[in-house]
Design a protein around this motif. Structure first.
Motif, PDB file in Angstrom:
ATOM      1  N   PHE A  52      -5.119   4.600  -2.066  1.00 32.24           N
ATOM      2  CA  PHE A  52      -4.553   3.317  -2.479  1.00 32.24           C
ATOM      3  C   PHE A  52      -5.141   2.137  -1.704  1.00 32.24           C
ATOM      4  O   PHE A  52      -4.554   1.049  -1.698  1.00 32.24           O
ATOM      5  CB  PHE A  52      -3.036   3.354  -2.317  1.00 32.24           C
ATOM      6  CG  PHE A  52      -2.370   4.384  -3.204  1.00 32.24           C
ATOM      7  CD1 PHE A  52      -2.173   4.143  -4.549  1.00 32.24           C
ATOM      8  CD2 PHE A  52      -1.985   5.613  -2.683  1.00 32.24           C
ATOM      9  CE1 PHE A  52      -1.583   5.100  -5.378  1.00 32.24           C
ATOM     10  CE2 PHE A  52      -1.393   6.582  -3.495  1.00 32.24           C
ATOM     11  CZ  PHE A  52      -1.194   6.317  -4.850  1.00 32.24           C
ATOM     12  N   HIS A  54      -7.613   0.387  -2.501  1.00 34.92           N
ATOM     13  CA  HIS A  54      -8.038  -0.674  -3.431  1.00 34.92           C
ATOM     14  C   HIS A  54      -6.924  -1.682  -3.698  1.00 34.92           C
ATOM     15  O   HIS A  54      -7.177  -2.777  -4.208  1.00 34.92           O
ATOM     16  CB  HIS A  54      -8.496  -0.058  -4.759  1.00 34.92           C
ATOM     17  CG  HIS A  54      -7.407   0.624  -5.525  1.00 34.92           C
ATOM     18  ND1 HIS A  54      -6.981   1.903  -5.221  1.00 34.92           N
ATOM     19  CD2 HIS A  54      -6.629   0.197  -6.559  1.00 34.92           C
ATOM     20  CE1 HIS A  54      -6.003   2.242  -6.054  1.00 34.92           C
ATOM     21  NE2 HIS A  54      -5.771   1.232  -6.865  1.00 34.92           N
ATOM     22  N   GLU A  55      -5.674  -1.322  -3.358  1.00 37.61           N
ATOM     23  CA  GLU A  55      -4.552  -2.232  -3.573  1.00 37.61           C
ATOM     24  C   GLU A  55      -4.399  -3.239  -2.438  1.00 37.61           C
ATOM     25  O   GLU A  55      -3.604  -4.180  -2.541  1.00 37.61           O
ATOM     26  CB  GLU A  55      -3.254  -1.432  -3.723  1.00 37.61           C
ATOM     27  CG  GLU A  55      -3.223  -0.501  -4.935  1.00 37.61           C
ATOM     28  CD  GLU A  55      -1.903   0.236  -5.071  1.00 37.61           C
ATOM     29  OE1 GLU A  55      -1.043   0.093  -4.177  1.00 37.61           O
ATOM     30  OE2 GLU A  55      -1.718   0.950  -6.068  1.00 37.61           O
ATOM     31  N   LYS A  88      -5.053   4.584   3.652  1.00 37.95           N
ATOM     32  CA  LYS A  88      -3.898   4.159   2.860  1.00 37.95           C
ATOM     33  C   LYS A  88      -3.581   5.209   1.804  1.00 37.95           C
ATOM     34  O   LYS A  88      -4.136   5.210   0.696  1.00 37.95           O
ATOM     35  CB  LYS A  88      -4.182   2.796   2.205  1.00 37.95           C
ATOM     36  CG  LYS A  88      -2.947   2.126   1.613  1.00 37.95           C
ATOM     37  CD  LYS A  88      -1.932   1.824   2.678  1.00 37.95           C
ATOM     38  CE  LYS A  88      -0.600   1.359   2.113  1.00 37.95           C
ATOM     39  NZ  LYS A  88       0.440   1.278   3.143  1.00 37.95           N
ATOM     40  N   PRO A  91       1.209   4.200  -2.005  1.00 38.16           N
ATOM     41  CA  PRO A  91       1.101   3.071  -2.936  1.00 38.16           C
ATOM     42  C   PRO A  91       1.922   1.884  -2.453  1.00 38.16           C
ATOM     43  O   PRO A  91       3.034   2.042  -1.935  1.00 38.16           O
ATOM     44  CB  PRO A  91       1.658   3.634  -4.245  1.00 38.16           C
ATOM     45  CG  PRO A  91       2.546   4.769  -3.836  1.00 38.16           C
ATOM     46  CD  PRO A  91       1.931   5.350  -2.601  1.00 38.16           C
ATOM     47  N   ILE A  92       1.372   0.692  -2.609  1.00 38.34           N
ATOM     48  CA  ILE A  92       2.055  -0.531  -2.197  1.00 38.34           C
ATOM     49  C   ILE A  92       3.129  -0.885  -3.219  1.00 38.34           C
ATOM     50  O   ILE A  92       2.930  -0.751  -4.421  1.00 38.34           O
ATOM     51  CB  ILE A  92       1.034  -1.678  -2.056  1.00 38.34           C
ATOM     52  CG1 ILE A  92       0.062  -1.353  -0.921  1.00 38.34           C
ATOM     53  CG2 ILE A  92       1.732  -3.010  -1.793  1.00 38.34           C
ATOM     54  CD1 ILE A  92      -1.112  -2.294  -0.843  1.00 38.34           C
ATOM     55  N   SER A  94       6.001   0.627  -3.634  1.00 34.49           N
ATOM     56  CA  SER A  94       6.513   1.869  -4.232  1.00 34.49           C
ATOM     57  C   SER A  94       7.979   2.119  -3.935  1.00 34.49           C
ATOM     58  O   SER A  94       8.634   2.898  -4.616  1.00 34.49           O
ATOM     59  CB  SER A  94       5.696   3.066  -3.726  1.00 34.49           C
ATOM     60  OG  SER A  94       5.796   3.179  -2.316  1.00 34.49           O
ATOM     61  N   ASN A 181       4.285  -0.563  -9.649  1.00 31.25           N
ATOM     62  CA  ASN A 181       4.729  -1.220  -8.424  1.00 31.25           C
ATOM     63  C   ASN A 181       5.800  -2.260  -8.707  1.00 31.25           C
ATOM     64  O   ASN A 181       5.844  -2.853  -9.790  1.00 31.25           O
ATOM     65  CB  ASN A 181       3.551  -1.886  -7.711  1.00 31.25           C
ATOM     66  CG  ASN A 181       2.375  -0.945  -7.523  1.00 31.25           C
ATOM     67  OD1 ASN A 181       1.450  -0.949  -8.316  1.00 31.25           O
ATOM     68  ND2 ASN A 181       2.414  -0.131  -6.498  1.00 31.25           N
ATOM     69  N   ASN A 183       7.433  -5.657  -6.575  1.00 30.19           N
ATOM     70  CA  ASN A 183       7.365  -6.517  -5.400  1.00 30.19           C
ATOM     71  C   ASN A 183       8.697  -6.490  -4.657  1.00 30.19           C
ATOM     72  O   ASN A 183       9.755  -6.722  -5.237  1.00 30.19           O
ATOM     73  CB  ASN A 183       7.021  -7.949  -5.827  1.00 30.19           C
ATOM     74  CG  ASN A 183       6.901  -8.891  -4.658  1.00 30.19           C
ATOM     75  OD1 ASN A 183       7.901  -9.435  -4.185  1.00 30.19           O
ATOM     76  ND2 ASN A 183       5.683  -9.095  -4.179  1.00 30.19           N
ATOM     77  N   ASN A 292      -1.407   8.190 -11.651  1.00 28.94           N
ATOM     78  CA  ASN A 292      -1.230   7.861 -10.236  1.00 28.94           C
ATOM     79  C   ASN A 292       0.142   8.272  -9.708  1.00 28.94           C
ATOM     80  O   ASN A 292       0.319   8.469  -8.503  1.00 28.94           O
ATOM     81  CB  ASN A 292      -1.415   6.355 -10.005  1.00 28.94           C
ATOM     82  CG  ASN A 292      -2.842   5.912 -10.226  1.00 28.94           C
ATOM     83  OD1 ASN A 292      -3.777   6.619  -9.879  1.00 28.94           O
ATOM     84  ND2 ASN A 292      -3.015   4.745 -10.837  1.00 28.94           N
TER      85      ASN A 292
END
Length: 309
Positions: A52, A54-55, A88, A91-92, A94, A181, A183, A292
């Motif tokens: 993850f 790339h996030e 990493k 997942p951001i 998550s 995801n 926020n 994913n």
């Protein structure tokens, strides 16, 4: 060189909004968390790898690991020339303590690398401050269990930031991230500014009963009172399949079911591996939306963050 692993965590665990969190590990022994590698360098460098990575933001100064390094240097009043690699694996956005994993692994790594200039309590407080840069407020329900392991009750009183409470070793915690995801700040902003007296009383009764049941090993009671009256009724607007999958999982035999942290991850609890496998299968079929996403049968991680290399 030092390599640190920080595990995923479940914040709130239904009954303890912002004051309960549990560190978890998959029973298949896979690493569900972030890794930080630190070694000597002539100047600070940061490299990101992992599923993850790339996030993450492309600007290094926006990366939480860089901010951890900066705050740590300010804390000890000394610039540290190190090379850091962030693996990493989480997942951001998550709801599984992704930012906490990075924060805790980095600060523990730096502290160990420099022979512990900061004590455990001060380090935990620093973790809370760094976590607030992501969520908007200081809270410890992810960083404390990630750092110290187990189920942590957040007290937040000077030297008593958190306390580990007993848990049932027979419970399986099935966690699932659907592959999308949410926020954290957006999820928090959905919550009302005020709650009715009835909701406050219900919440107090549930959390008090859960803590009492945990300490007296009445684990059926502990599961029964794991009800979320603070966040779940409002956050499900971001998770349209939540109520449907909750009913199906409870029908299979789950003892409790809820939103992990701010979502969209979910978790279920049961005390039978065959039921856990059925829950895992059902969630895979009806809640995971892309390649994913994942489902893991877990146990409570009693150790927390640790050196693995």
């Amino acid at each position: 060189m030092i390599k640190i692993y920080a595990p995923a965590s479940i914040g709130n665990i239904n009954v303890g909004f912002d004051i309960l969190g549990a560190a978890i590990y998959p029973i298949d022994k896979s690493l569900l968390g972030d890794c930080i590698t630190i070694k000597k360098s002539k100047q600070f460098t940061l490299k990101t790898i992992g599923q993850f990575s790339h996030e993450l933001p492309t600007d290094i100064t926006e990366n939480i690991v860089w901010k951890c390094w900066l705050y740590f240097c300010k804390k000890i009043k000394k610039d540290i020339s190190v090379s850091i690699i962030l693996e990493k694996n989480m997942p951001i956005g998550s709801g599984l303590g992704s930012s906490a994993c990075s924060v805790v692994a980095t600060l523990v790594g730096l502290n160990n690398f420099l022979n512990h200039p900061i004590n455990d309590n001060e380090l935990l407080i620093l973790m809370g401050k760094l976590e607030s840069l992501i969520s908007g407020t200081i809270h410890y329900d992810n960083v404390a269990p990630c750092y110290l392991g187990g189920i942590q009750l957040i007290i937040n009183e000077k030297k008593y930031i958190t306390q580990k409470i007993p848990h049932c070793n027979d419970w399986f915690w099935i966690i699932a991230w659907p592959g999308i995801n949410i926020n954290t700040m957006e999820s928090r902003n959905l919550l009302p500014k005020k709650y009715t007296k009835k909701i406050c009383i219900d919440h107090s009764r549930h959390i008090a009963s859960f803590i009492h049941a945990s300490h007296t090993m009445q684990y059926d009671l502990a599961a029964q009172v794991m009800k979320d009256v603070i966040a779940e009724p409002y956050r499900t607007i971001l998770m349209p399949q939540f109520n449907n999958i909750k009913q199906k999982i409870m029908n299979i035999g789950a003892m409790s079911f809820g939103i992990s942290g701010s979502g969209p991850s979910i978790f279920a609890i049961c005390d039978n591996i065959n039921i856990a496998i059925k829950i895992e299968k059902k969630i895979n079929e009806e809640y995971i939306v892309n390649k994913n996403g994942f489902v893991k049968i877990c146990k409570i991680d009693n150790i927390g963050t640790k050196i693995i290399g």
